[in-house]
Each structure stands twice: as structure tokens, then as C-alpha cells.
Motif scaffolding. Sequence first.
Motif, short mmCIF file in Angstrom:
data_model
loop_
_atom_site.label_atom_id
_atom_site.label_comp_id
_atom_site.label_asym_id
_atom_site.label_seq_id
_atom_site.Cartn_x
_atom_site.Cartn_y
_atom_site.Cartn_z
N GLN A 41 0.83 -1.21 0.00
CA GLN A 41 0.00 0.00 0.00
C GLN A 41 0.87 1.26 0.00
O GLN A 41 0.56 2.22 -0.69
CB GLN A 41 -0.92 0.03 1.22
N ARG A 42 1.91 1.25 0.78
CA ARG A 42 2.83 2.39 0.82
C ARG A 42 3.41 2.61 -0.58
O ARG A 42 3.47 3.73 -1.08
CB ARG A 42 3.92 2.15 1.85
N TYR A 43 3.80 1.54 -1.24
CA TYR A 43 4.34 1.64 -2.60
C TYR A 43 3.28 2.17 -3.56
O TYR A 43 3.58 3.00 -4.42
CB TYR A 43 4.87 0.28 -3.06
N PHE A 44 2.04 1.71 -3.42
CA PHE A 44 0.96 2.19 -4.27
C PHE A 44 0.84 3.71 -4.18
O PHE A 44 0.62 4.39 -5.17
CB PHE A 44 -0.39 1.59 -3.87
N MET A 45 0.95 4.23 -2.98
CA MET A 45 0.77 5.67 -2.78
C MET A 45 1.90 6.46 -3.44
O MET A 45 1.68 7.56 -3.95
CB MET A 45 0.70 6.02 -1.30
N ILE A 50 -2.83 7.69 -8.23
CA ILE A 50 -4.21 7.73 -8.69
C ILE A 50 -4.91 8.93 -8.08
O ILE A 50 -4.88 9.13 -6.87
CB ILE A 50 -4.95 6.42 -8.34
N LEU A 51 -5.53 9.75 -8.91
CA LEU A 51 -6.23 10.95 -8.46
C LEU A 51 -7.69 10.69 -8.14
O LEU A 51 -8.24 11.30 -7.25
CB LEU A 51 -6.18 12.04 -9.54
N ASP A 52 -8.31 9.85 -8.91
CA ASP A 52 -9.74 9.60 -8.78
C ASP A 52 -10.02 8.79 -7.52
O ASP A 52 -9.57 7.66 -7.39
CB ASP A 52 -10.21 8.86 -10.04
N GLY A 53 -10.75 9.39 -6.59
CA GLY A 53 -11.04 8.74 -5.32
C GLY A 53 -11.80 7.43 -5.47
O GLY A 53 -11.53 6.47 -4.77
N LEU A 56 -9.42 4.73 -6.54
CA LEU A 56 -8.56 4.36 -5.42
C LEU A 56 -9.30 3.47 -4.43
O LEU A 56 -8.76 2.44 -3.99
CB LEU A 56 -8.02 5.61 -4.73
N ILE A 57 -10.52 3.81 -4.10
CA ILE A 57 -11.31 3.02 -3.14
C ILE A 57 -11.58 1.63 -3.70
O ILE A 57 -11.48 0.63 -3.00
CB ILE A 57 -12.62 3.74 -2.78
N THR A 58 -11.91 1.55 -4.98
CA THR A 58 -12.14 0.25 -5.62
C THR A 58 -10.87 -0.59 -5.58
O THR A 58 -10.90 -1.78 -5.22
CB THR A 58 -12.60 0.44 -7.08
N MET A 59 -9.74 0.03 -5.93
CA MET A 59 -8.47 -0.69 -5.93
C MET A 59 -8.13 -1.20 -4.53
O MET A 59 -7.77 -2.37 -4.36
CB MET A 59 -7.35 0.22 -6.43
N LEU A 60 -8.27 -0.35 -3.53
CA LEU A 60 -7.94 -0.78 -2.17
C LEU A 60 -8.88 -1.87 -1.67
O LEU A 60 -8.45 -2.79 -0.97
CB LEU A 60 -7.96 0.42 -1.22
N GLY A 61 -10.15 -1.78 -2.03
CA GLY A 61 -11.10 -2.83 -1.66
C GLY A 61 -10.72 -4.16 -2.27
O GLY A 61 -10.72 -5.20 -1.59
N THR A 91 2.03 -3.86 -11.66
CA THR A 91 1.01 -4.52 -12.49
C THR A 91 -0.36 -4.38 -11.85
O THR A 91 -1.36 -4.13 -12.54
CB THR A 91 1.36 -6.01 -12.68
N PHE A 92 -0.43 -4.52 -10.53
CA PHE A 92 -1.69 -4.39 -9.82
C PHE A 92 -2.28 -2.99 -10.02
O PHE A 92 -3.45 -2.84 -10.36
CB PHE A 92 -1.50 -4.67 -8.32
N VAL A 93 -1.46 -1.97 -9.86
CA VAL A 93 -1.93 -0.59 -10.02
C VAL A 93 -2.36 -0.31 -11.46
O VAL A 93 -3.35 0.39 -11.69
CB VAL A 93 -0.85 0.42 -9.56
N GLN A 94 -1.65 -0.87 -12.42
CA GLN A 94 -1.99 -0.64 -13.83
C GLN A 94 -3.37 -1.17 -14.18
O GLN A 94 -4.00 -0.69 -15.12
CB GLN A 94 -0.95 -1.29 -14.75
N ALA A 95 -3.84 -2.14 -13.42
CA ALA A 95 -5.16 -2.71 -13.69
C ALA A 95 -6.29 -1.72 -13.39
O ALA A 95 -7.42 -1.93 -13.79
CB ALA A 95 -5.36 -3.99 -12.88
N TYR A 96 -5.96 -0.65 -12.69
CA TYR A 96 -6.95 0.36 -12.31
C TYR A 96 -6.64 1.62 -13.09
O TYR A 96 -5.74 2.38 -12.76
CB TYR A 96 -6.92 0.59 -10.80
N SER A 97 -7.37 1.80 -14.16
CA SER A 97 -7.03 2.82 -15.14
C SER A 97 -7.58 4.19 -14.81
O SER A 97 -7.91 4.96 -15.69
CB SER A 97 -7.50 2.39 -16.53
N GLY A 98 -7.67 4.51 -13.55
CA GLY A 98 -8.14 5.84 -13.18
C GLY A 98 -7.14 6.90 -13.57
O GLY A 98 -6.01 6.62 -13.95
N LYS A 99 -7.56 8.13 -13.47
CA LYS A 99 -6.69 9.25 -13.79
C LYS A 99 -5.59 9.35 -12.74
O LYS A 99 -5.85 9.24 -11.56
CB LYS A 99 -7.51 10.54 -13.82
N GLN A 100 -4.37 9.54 -13.19
CA GLN A 100 -3.23 9.62 -12.30
C GLN A 100 -2.67 11.03 -12.29
O GLN A 100 -2.86 11.79 -13.25
CB GLN A 100 -2.14 8.63 -12.73
N TRP A 101 -1.97 11.39 -11.23
CA TRP A 101 -1.41 12.74 -11.12
C TRP A 101 -0.47 13.05 -12.28
O TRP A 101 -0.41 14.17 -12.75
CB TRP A 101 -0.70 12.92 -9.78
#
Length: 124
Positions: A41-45, A50-53, A56-61, A91-101
Amino acid sequence: MAAKWIETLVGSLEQKKQYKQHMARVEALPEPYRSAAKALQRYFMYHGGILDGETLITMLGDFVDLWERAVADGTPVRAIVGDDPVEFAETFVQAYSGKQWIDKERERLRKAIDAGDNGEEKSA
């Protein structure tokens, strides 16, 4: 009325509530799953940006669901993250195509270069 004003300033209160619930679920994981999940999780941050809340919530869930399922099945941490935990995380983060900073900065860079190109063409 006040809740809408507060949400305008600080973001979705529901998303903050869900985030806290996800963090509590991570804290409830037994070791070594908890330590691994917290490190990821620390690495994800840092990496994810990811900007879109909602994304982010979906990914963390989904992330917490993965770890809870691993605990229930007795799956070792290494079997989840593989030989390279960085590759797993990215790879895990890439699966969530939300808008990123970084998307904002990419657009700024494109506009700056385009503006420079337009200036060069006019002066040539």
C-alpha cells in the motif's frame, strides 16, 4: 447543506469512510500478510498516483479482498507477489485505469512543447 460544503473542500466523506474501513481490514490481517499488504500500500501511494477517489477506493477494496482470501486459503505471501514484489505492485496498479497525477503533467508538457512549436513556426 453543510456536508456538501465540507465535501467540496475535502472530498467525498463516504470515500474517506470506505478508506478507513479498508485500512482497518488490513490491520486485522495476521502476520506476515499485514506487513506485506502495508508495504505494498505504501508503494501504491508513491508509485500509483491515482487521483480519482472512486478508483482508489475500488483498488484498495480489491487489494484487501485479495489478502483476506490468501489468509483464508493459506496462500503464502510469495505465492501472491511472486519473485519481484515491485513488478506485482506496478502490475496491480496498472489494472486500475483511473486518472493519475502524472496525467496532468503529461498534458502540461505537451501543451508547453506545442506552444513552443507554434512560436518557432511563426518566427521562422
